[in-house]
Design a protein around this motif. Structure first.
Motif: not given
Length: 453
Positions: A388-394, A406-414, A443-449
């Motif tokens: 599972t990979v998650t990130w928050t768009f800046p 399978t990609v889902t989003g909640s606000g800026s979090t993906v 279009n800043g680059i987020p840091t994924p975990t």
């Protein structure tokens, strides 16, 4: 191939050809064009077709397929049209097809299917009739040279008197140029496209020389004739050695030992920097050649998985045309993930313990309001079963659609979870998934975990 697969007895022979150098008069290039054996865009960027065929003339209502084909990783779609052998595609319809291609940022190869099997199939139209069809559409084609390739006639000669192909093709090219078409022209081989008698191979220079614009690419359809690595390499060698432009305009997969060696085909195309267009997204009477189940992009068949997600497939090798904002690699044949000059550098997740995973996020193409992203997932020091990979768009970006996860989003979090086929990774092994997104302002680059089990 398609609605009728020709039965062909092919004899492998040793291919030899002499290199010929021909100098054609210079002309003011418009849109897509030939440079040496490469296709280049108006700005000189090399463009390598990676695409899928879509049977539009029989499934005109399946307009979502254009966006779905793009989401599958393609940069090109080859669109089946008819001038009357089937329900004719009108100028208004063709104009809409071009608009759909452009909206999905796909180079549009328009082909006239009426010519399929001429000389053997009594219902087939001649190449001269096909040229007349294009002339009738000139009003909606002129000005689209950056986006549209005209494939004059699909598989224009069957197995009966394949030698007529040369003169008929020369005449069709000249008719198109006489009537003012500046587009890149694509020319299919005879023998139902498979050239097993080598008519196109042996007369390629004659056909290329017939184009006063020096803007023609030849197209081979690879199915049962090309069922070994040797047959594929030998055929492609002749075109490469003679510096002739070539694309693989159709091919299927090796679902049986006598069928095309698609693994070698895609690897050779990638190594040589030549385009390929797989047949087809959906709608075949023979479902083996369908890449999706009933046009459902979420349900890829075995063939669909191979061409979309396999080694040297669309996801791994396709690069968007620069006319749509994509950035092309500098060396044809060996694309690597690239970014818009306006895009920040890739971001990688922090180091993980053995058995966990890391993720690297990159923007591979960017245009006003939209972008294409790629995320590489790599297992740690031990095998994993799921990730599972998650990130928050800046900057408030959003994901519109995705493939390979399978990609889902909640606000800026993906949150992205592996597909059924790419969750299990050996220690140190990697997989990729991609997506199309929207942005405004930045279009800043987020840091994924990345987490794994």
């Amino acid at each position: 191939m398609k609605r009728r697969l020709a039965t062909i007895a092919a004899v492998l022979i040793t291919l030899t050809a002499a290199t010929l150098t021909v100098v054609n008069p210079a002309w003011a290039a418009t849109g897509l064009r030939i440079s040496g054996r490469n296709i280049v865009e108006a700005n000189g960027s090399t463009f390598v077709m990676r695409g899928i065929n879509h049977m539009h003339t029989w499934y005109a209502g399946q307009t979502q397929s254009f966006a779905d084909i793009k989401a599958a990783g393609a940069n090109t779609v080859r669109v089946v049209l008819s001038g009357g052998r089937w329900t004719a595609n009108t100028a208004a319809d063709v104009s809409n097809v071009i608009a759909l291609c452009k909206a999905s940022r796909l180079i549009c190869v328009l082909e006239n299917h009426d010519t399929t099997g001429y000389g053997e199939d009594g219902a087939a139209y001649s190449l001269d009739q096909a040229a007349d069809y294009w002339i009738g559409l000139k009003s909606v084609l002129t000005g689209q040279e950056n986006y549209v390739v005209i494939n004059i006639g699909n598989e224009p000669i069957g197995n009966t008197n394949a030698g007529q192909w040369t003169a008929a093709t020369v005449a069709a090219i000249q008719k198109m140029r006489t009537n003012g078409f500046e587009h890149l022209l694509m020319i299919d081989a005879p023998n139902w496209g498979q050239d097993w008698q080598y008519t196109m191979r042996d007369n390629a220079q004659t056909v290329l020389d017939a184009d006063v614009r020096d803007n023609t690419v030849l197209s081979i359809h690879m199915y049962a004739v090309f069922n070994t690595a040797q047959s594929i390499r030998s055929y492609l060698d002749v075109f490469q050695n003679n510096n002739w432009p070539l694309v693989i305009g159709e091919f299927g997969w090796q679902f049986a030992s006598g069928e095309v060696d698609d693994t070698t085909l895609m690897a050779e195309a990638q190594a040589r920097g030549i385009g390929y267009l797989g047949w087809s997204w959906a709608g075949n009477t023979d479902p083996i050649l369908d890449m999706t189940d009933d046009f459902d992009a979420a349900s890829l068949t075995t063939w669909g998985q191979r061409i979309v997600n396999g080694p040297n497939g669309l996801k791994a090798t396709s690069r968007e045309a620069t006319i749509f904002g994509g950035v092309q690699p500098s060396t044809p044949g060996s694309p690597s993930p690239s970014q818009s000059s306006a895009s920040p550098s890739p971001s990688t997740s922090p180091s993980q313990p053995a058995g966990a995973c890391t993720a690297t996020y990159a923007v591979t193409g960017q245009w006003q309001g939209g972008f294409q992203g790629d995320v590489k997932v790599t297992a740690g020091g031990a095998a994993i079963r799921n990730w599972t990979v998650t990130w928050t768009f800046p900057n408030g970006q959003t994901v519109n659609n995705a493939w390979g996860a399978t990609v889902t989003g909640s606000g800026s979090t993906v949150t992205a979870r592996n597909a059924a086929w790419n969750g299990a990774l050996a220690a140190g092994a990697s997989t990729n998934f991609g997506f199309l997104g929207s942005w405004t302002g930045a279009n800043g680059i987020p840091t994924p975990t990345c987490t794994a089990s």
